[in-house]
Each structure stands twice: as C-alpha cells, then as structure tokens.
Scaffold this motif. Sequence first.
Motif, PDB file in Angstrom:
ATOM      1  N   GLU A   1       2.636   1.021 -14.741  1.00 29.95           N
ATOM      2  CA  GLU A   1       1.667   1.590 -13.803  1.00 29.95           C
ATOM      3  C   GLU A   1       0.499   2.169 -14.572  1.00 29.95           C
ATOM      4  O   GLU A   1       0.665   2.762 -15.640  1.00 29.95           O
ATOM      5  N   ASP A   2      -0.692   1.979 -14.017  1.00 29.73           N
ATOM      6  CA  ASP A   2      -1.881   2.666 -14.494  1.00 29.73           C
ATOM      7  C   ASP A   2      -2.724   2.988 -13.263  1.00 29.73           C
ATOM      8  O   ASP A   2      -2.225   2.874 -12.136  1.00 29.73           O
ATOM      9  N   GLU A   3      -3.960   3.371 -13.442  1.00 28.34           N
ATOM     10  CA  GLU A   3      -4.747   3.803 -12.280  1.00 28.34           C
ATOM     11  C   GLU A   3      -5.128   2.651 -11.349  1.00 28.34           C
ATOM     12  O   GLU A   3      -5.500   2.881 -10.200  1.00 28.34           O
ATOM     13  N   TYR A   4      -4.989   1.404 -11.801  1.00 27.70           N
ATOM     14  CA  TYR A   4      -5.423   0.251 -11.010  1.00 27.70           C
ATOM     15  C   TYR A   4      -4.297  -0.607 -10.447  1.00 27.70           C
ATOM     16  O   TYR A   4      -4.470  -1.253  -9.416  1.00 27.70           O
ATOM     17  N   ILE A   5      -3.171  -0.658 -11.148  1.00 32.25           N
ATOM     18  CA  ILE A   5      -2.086  -1.566 -10.747  1.00 32.25           C
ATOM     19  C   ILE A   5      -0.731  -0.894 -10.903  1.00 32.25           C
ATOM     20  O   ILE A   5      -0.588   0.107 -11.604  1.00 32.25           O
ATOM     21  N   ILE A   6       0.252  -1.504 -10.260  1.00 33.82           N
ATOM     22  CA  ILE A   6       1.646  -1.089 -10.421  1.00 33.82           C
ATOM     23  C   ILE A   6       2.499  -2.362 -10.436  1.00 33.82           C
ATOM     24  O   ILE A   6       2.199  -3.319  -9.721  1.00 33.82           O
ATOM     25  N   ALA A   7       3.535  -2.360 -11.277  1.00 35.61           N
ATOM     26  CA  ALA A   7       4.454  -3.487 -11.377  1.00 35.61           C
ATOM     27  C   ALA A   7       5.870  -2.985 -11.124  1.00 35.61           C
ATOM     28  O   ALA A   7       6.254  -1.917 -11.627  1.00 35.61           O
ATOM     29  N   PHE A   8       6.630  -3.771 -10.373  1.00 35.64           N
ATOM     30  CA  PHE A   8       7.989  -3.374 -10.003  1.00 35.64           C
ATOM     31  C   PHE A   8       8.822  -4.624  -9.720  1.00 35.64           C
ATOM     32  O   PHE A   8       8.274  -5.696  -9.440  1.00 35.64           O
TER      33      PHE A   8
ATOM     34  N   VAL B   1       3.793 -11.033   2.027  1.00 40.86           N
ATOM     35  CA  VAL B   1       3.177  -9.714   2.132  1.00 40.86           C
ATOM     36  C   VAL B   1       1.685  -9.919   1.897  1.00 40.86           C
ATOM     37  O   VAL B   1       1.285 -10.411   0.847  1.00 40.86           O
ATOM     38  N   HIS B   2       0.892  -9.560   2.874  1.00 45.58           N
ATOM     39  CA  HIS B   2      -0.537  -9.840   2.826  1.00 45.58           C
ATOM     40  C   HIS B   2      -1.309  -8.728   2.112  1.00 45.58           C
ATOM     41  O   HIS B   2      -2.145  -8.031   2.677  1.00 45.58           O
ATOM     42  N   HIS B   3      -0.942  -8.585   0.853  1.00 41.51           N
ATOM     43  CA  HIS B   3      -1.582  -7.699  -0.120  1.00 41.51           C
ATOM     44  C   HIS B   3      -1.509  -8.500  -1.412  1.00 41.51           C
ATOM     45  O   HIS B   3      -0.413  -8.884  -1.844  1.00 41.51           O
ATOM     46  N   LEU B   4      -2.645  -8.801  -2.002  1.00 45.03           N
ATOM     47  CA  LEU B   4      -2.696  -9.630  -3.202  1.00 45.03           C
ATOM     48  C   LEU B   4      -1.688  -9.150  -4.237  1.00 45.03           C
ATOM     49  O   LEU B   4      -1.593  -7.964  -4.514  1.00 45.03           O
ATOM     50  N   HIS B   5      -0.916 -10.094  -4.783  1.00 48.97           N
ATOM     51  CA  HIS B   5       0.063  -9.749  -5.809  1.00 48.97           C
ATOM     52  C   HIS B   5       0.406 -10.967  -6.650  1.00 48.97           C
ATOM     53  O   HIS B   5       0.225 -12.095  -6.227  1.00 48.97           O
ATOM     54  N   TRP B   6       0.871 -10.687  -7.841  1.00 48.36           N
ATOM     55  CA  TRP B   6       1.275 -11.716  -8.789  1.00 48.36           C
ATOM     56  C   TRP B   6       2.769 -11.594  -9.006  1.00 48.36           C
ATOM     57  O   TRP B   6       3.298 -10.492  -9.141  1.00 48.36           O
ATOM     58  N   HIS B   7       3.448 -12.745  -9.074  1.00 48.03           N
ATOM     59  CA  HIS B   7       4.863 -12.795  -9.427  1.00 48.03           C
ATOM     60  C   HIS B   7       4.960 -13.189 -10.895  1.00 48.03           C
ATOM     61  O   HIS B   7       4.418 -14.235 -11.284  1.00 48.03           O
ATOM     62  N   ILE B   8       5.641 -12.378 -11.691  1.00 48.82           N
ATOM     63  CA  ILE B   8       5.989 -12.760 -13.058  1.00 48.82           C
ATOM     64  C   ILE B   8       7.450 -13.193 -13.007  1.00 48.82           C
ATOM     65  O   ILE B   8       8.323 -12.403 -12.646  1.00 48.82           O
ATOM     66  N   LEU B   9       7.686 -14.470 -13.315  1.00 51.34           N
ATOM     67  CA  LEU B   9       9.039 -15.034 -13.253  1.00 51.34           C
ATOM     68  C   LEU B   9       9.442 -15.514 -14.637  1.00 51.34           C
ATOM     69  O   LEU B   9       8.666 -16.211 -15.309  1.00 51.34           O
TER      70      LEU B   9
ATOM     71  N   CYS C   1       0.846  -1.203   0.000  1.00 49.67           N
ATOM     72  CA  CYS C   1       0.000   0.000   0.000  1.00 49.67           C
ATOM     73  C   CYS C   1       0.879   1.250   0.000  1.00 49.67           C
ATOM     74  O   CYS C   1       0.574   2.228  -0.686  1.00 49.67           O
ATOM     75  N   LYS C   2       1.972   1.209   0.758  1.00 52.19           N
ATOM     76  CA  LYS C   2       2.891   2.345   0.794  1.00 52.19           C
ATOM     77  C   LYS C   2       3.568   2.544  -0.558  1.00 52.19           C
ATOM     78  O   LYS C   2       3.780   3.676  -0.984  1.00 52.19           O
ATOM     79  N   ILE C   3       3.886   1.440  -1.247  1.00 51.95           N
ATOM     80  CA  ILE C   3       4.475   1.548  -2.579  1.00 51.95           C
ATOM     81  C   ILE C   3       3.468   2.153  -3.548  1.00 51.95           C
ATOM     82  O   ILE C   3       3.796   3.072  -4.301  1.00 51.95           O
ATOM     83  N   SER C   4       2.229   1.659  -3.524  1.00 54.56           N
ATOM     84  CA  SER C   4       1.235   2.186  -4.466  1.00 54.56           C
ATOM     85  C   SER C   4       0.878   3.644  -4.165  1.00 54.56           C
ATOM     86  O   SER C   4       0.514   4.392  -5.073  1.00 54.56           O
TER      87      SER C   4
ATOM     88  N   ILE D   1       0.859  -5.564  -8.424  1.00 54.36           N
ATOM     89  CA  ILE D   1      -0.064  -5.406  -7.305  1.00 54.36           C
ATOM     90  C   ILE D   1      -1.216  -4.493  -7.693  1.00 54.36           C
ATOM     91  O   ILE D   1      -1.023  -3.523  -8.430  1.00 54.36           O
ATOM     92  N   PRO D   2      -2.412  -4.788  -7.185  1.00 52.84           N
ATOM     93  CA  PRO D   2      -3.496  -3.821  -7.341  1.00 52.84           C
ATOM     94  C   PRO D   2      -3.255  -2.669  -6.372  1.00 52.84           C
ATOM     95  O   PRO D   2      -2.718  -2.863  -5.276  1.00 52.84           O
ATOM     96  N   LYS D   3      -3.640  -1.476  -6.761  1.00 57.69           N
ATOM     97  CA  LYS D   3      -3.501  -0.341  -5.855  1.00 57.69           C
ATOM     98  C   LYS D   3      -4.518  -0.424  -4.720  1.00 57.69           C
ATOM     99  O   LYS D   3      -4.271   0.100  -3.629  1.00 57.69           O
ATOM    100  N   LYS D   4      -5.607  -1.103  -4.959  1.00 59.44           N
ATOM    101  CA  LYS D   4      -6.594  -1.349  -3.909  1.00 59.44           C
ATOM    102  C   LYS D   4      -6.060  -2.449  -2.990  1.00 59.44           C
ATOM    103  O   LYS D   4      -5.592  -3.483  -3.456  1.00 59.44           O
ATOM    104  N   HIS D   5      -6.145  -2.232  -1.681  1.00 56.68           N
ATOM    105  CA  HIS D   5      -5.688  -3.274  -0.762  1.00 56.68           C
ATOM    106  C   HIS D   5      -6.699  -4.422  -0.716  1.00 56.68           C
ATOM    107  O   HIS D   5      -7.861  -4.234  -0.361  1.00 56.68           O
ATOM    108  N   ILE D   6      -6.216  -5.582  -1.112  1.00 54.41           N
ATOM    109  CA  ILE D   6      -6.949  -6.842  -0.982  1.00 54.41           C
ATOM    110  C   ILE D   6      -5.926  -7.795  -0.378  1.00 54.41           C
ATOM    111  O   ILE D   6      -4.841  -7.974  -0.931  1.00 54.41           O
TER     112      ILE D   6
END
Length: 115
Positions: free
Chosen positions: A22-29, A97-105, A8-11, A43-48
């Motif tokens: 990055e767009d209005e809904y997600i950020i990738a890093f 990290v308990h914020h929904l996220h996807w790993h692209i490997l 959440c702090k990153i977003s 990660i979605p910018k919305k906390h889930i």
Amino acid sequence: MPQECIFCKISAKEIPVPVIYEDEYIIAFPDIKPAAPVHVLVIPKKHIANLLELTSDDIMLMGHVLSTIPKIATKLGLAEDGFRLVVNTKDNGGQTVHHLHWHILGGRFMTWPPG
C-alpha cells in the motif's frame, strides 16, 4: 466514491483485507477467489471504472501502477519464474468489479489462451 463499490470500501479501510502493498495511490491484496497459487489484486485508490474511463489526468497514476507492480511481484516471489498481469474491461472482458484493477497471477505455468 460510488457507495456500492467494494474496492472503494477496501481502499477507504471500511472493509479489512490482508494488505500485500500500500502507498498513497494504490493498494494490493489477495483475490478472494484465486485462479493461481499466487493471485493478488492491485487497485488505484481513486475510483476509475475501467481502462476506458482513463483520462490524461491519470497518466502519472498509471505510470505509478505499472512501475510498482514489478516490485509487488518480486515481493511475492514471482520475479524469477514470471507472472501474468491481467486487466479485465467491462462485462464481456470478464470485469466483475467495476473499479479498475490488475490481477497478478503466478506460482504456476500459465496456459494460453486464458479463456
């Protein structure tokens, strides 16, 4: 936004990261502890907290995430050889990290089982 949530702090731009997308809904890093030559978090910018917390209100967001990940993977040069997409859920699923996220490997051949 939970105050202790690093994603959440990153977003919210309270913690700077190199932004891949990055767009209005997600950020990738980039992941700070990469498990492959290419390891990016989306990660979605919305906390889930995790997949189990999704509701019907999140359908459009999830569609956006899943339709944007291939674009991010292509930008990263992973489209030709392929990549792995991982979502860990809760502690036993490996979620740290308990914020929904996807790993692209990608960037190497992925073995199975993953661990």
